[in-house]
Design a protein around this motif. Structure first.
Motif, PDB file in Angstrom:
ATOM      1  N   VAL A 187       0.846  -1.198   0.000  1.00  0.00           N
ATOM      2  CA  VAL A 187       0.000   0.000   0.000  1.00  0.00           C
ATOM      3  C   VAL A 187       0.882   1.249   0.000  1.00  0.00           C
ATOM      4  N   ARG A 188       1.940   1.272   0.802  1.00  0.00           N
ATOM      5  CA  ARG A 188       2.840   2.434   0.829  1.00  0.00           C
ATOM      6  C   ARG A 188       3.509   2.643  -0.531  1.00  0.00           C
ATOM      7  N   GLN A 189       3.888   1.561  -1.196  1.00  0.00           N
ATOM      8  CA  GLN A 189       4.507   1.684  -2.520  1.00  0.00           C
ATOM      9  C   GLN A 189       3.534   2.326  -3.507  1.00  0.00           C
ATOM     10  N   VAL A 190       2.281   1.890  -3.471  1.00  0.00           N
ATOM     11  CA  VAL A 190       1.282   2.450  -4.387  1.00  0.00           C
ATOM     12  C   VAL A 190       0.978   3.899  -4.008  1.00  0.00           C
ATOM     13  N   GLU A 191       0.891   4.197  -2.721  1.00  0.00           N
ATOM     14  CA  GLU A 191       0.657   5.578  -2.285  1.00  0.00           C
ATOM     15  C   GLU A 191       1.716   6.513  -2.849  1.00  0.00           C
ATOM     16  N   ALA A 192       2.972   6.091  -2.814  1.00  0.00           N
ATOM     17  CA  ALA A 192       4.062   6.923  -3.329  1.00  0.00           C
ATOM     18  C   ALA A 192       3.894   7.197  -4.823  1.00  0.00           C
ATOM     19  N   VAL A 193       3.516   6.186  -5.574  1.00  0.00           N
ATOM     20  CA  VAL A 193       3.314   6.361  -7.016  1.00  0.00           C
ATOM     21  C   VAL A 193       2.114   7.263  -7.284  1.00  0.00           C
TER      22      VAL A 193
END
Length: 175
Positions: free
Chosen positions: A162-168
């Motif tokens: 989820v954090r990876q997608v939030e960053a993108v």
């Protein structure tokens, strides 16, 4: 209101696509499009035959379109017709022309690929094996590369993903 970003979430079986889509939809207060194949298998009590593949992909695509009006900024799509076409190649060694044409319309603002780094879990008729999962993952990455479709590989446990997608999405202006 700005346009809805349609996001493809691809990956092999048992790689966390549905779990990620559900978590992201909650996080962004939006809807997501569940994988129709799961519903098909549950309602028919069997895995698809080759002749079912186009109808499964068409239904998946139609549900994406229907969900756009209800989406809030982003729409997370748990699989796409491209995955149906890849599985046709895995199981029947070919993709029929209608399915190939539908799968070629990869009209997503962002493509995420779930890494097969979570435990493989057998799930009745929907799961094959760890070996198939690894082979399909390699096929997904290769197909996206061949088609020139950029993608973000999401890895780790659910909070990490989820954090990876939030960053993108932050880079894309979705906060």
């Amino acid at each position: 209101m700005s346009a809805v970003l349609k996001i493809a979430v691809l990956g092999a079986e048992s790689s966390g696509k549905s779990t990620l889509c559900e978590a992201l939809a909650r996080r962004y207060d939006t809807v997501w499009v569940p994988e129709y194949l799961r519903e098909f298998v549950e309602s028919t009590g069997r895995v698809p035959f080759e002749g079912d593949q186009f109808g499964i992909a068409r239904t998946q695509h139609e549900r994406e379109g229907a969900s756009m009006a209800r989406a809030n900024r982003v729409l997370f799509c748990d699989t796409t017709p491209l995955m149906t076409a890849l599985y046709s190649r895995v199981y029947w060694g070919r993709v029929d022309a209608q399915l190939a044409a539908l799968a070629s319309r990869h009209d997503y603002a962002l493509t995420l690929v779930t890494a097969p780094d979570t435990p493989w879990i057998a799930d009745g008729l929907m799961r094959e094996s760890e070996e198939v999962r690894q082979r399909v993952y390699a096929m997904v990455v290769q197909e996206l590369d061949v088609r020139g479709i950029p993608f973000v590989l999401v890895q780790g446990n659910l909070p990490q993903r989820v954090r990876q997608v939030e960053a993108v999405l932050k880079v894309l202006g979705v906060g």
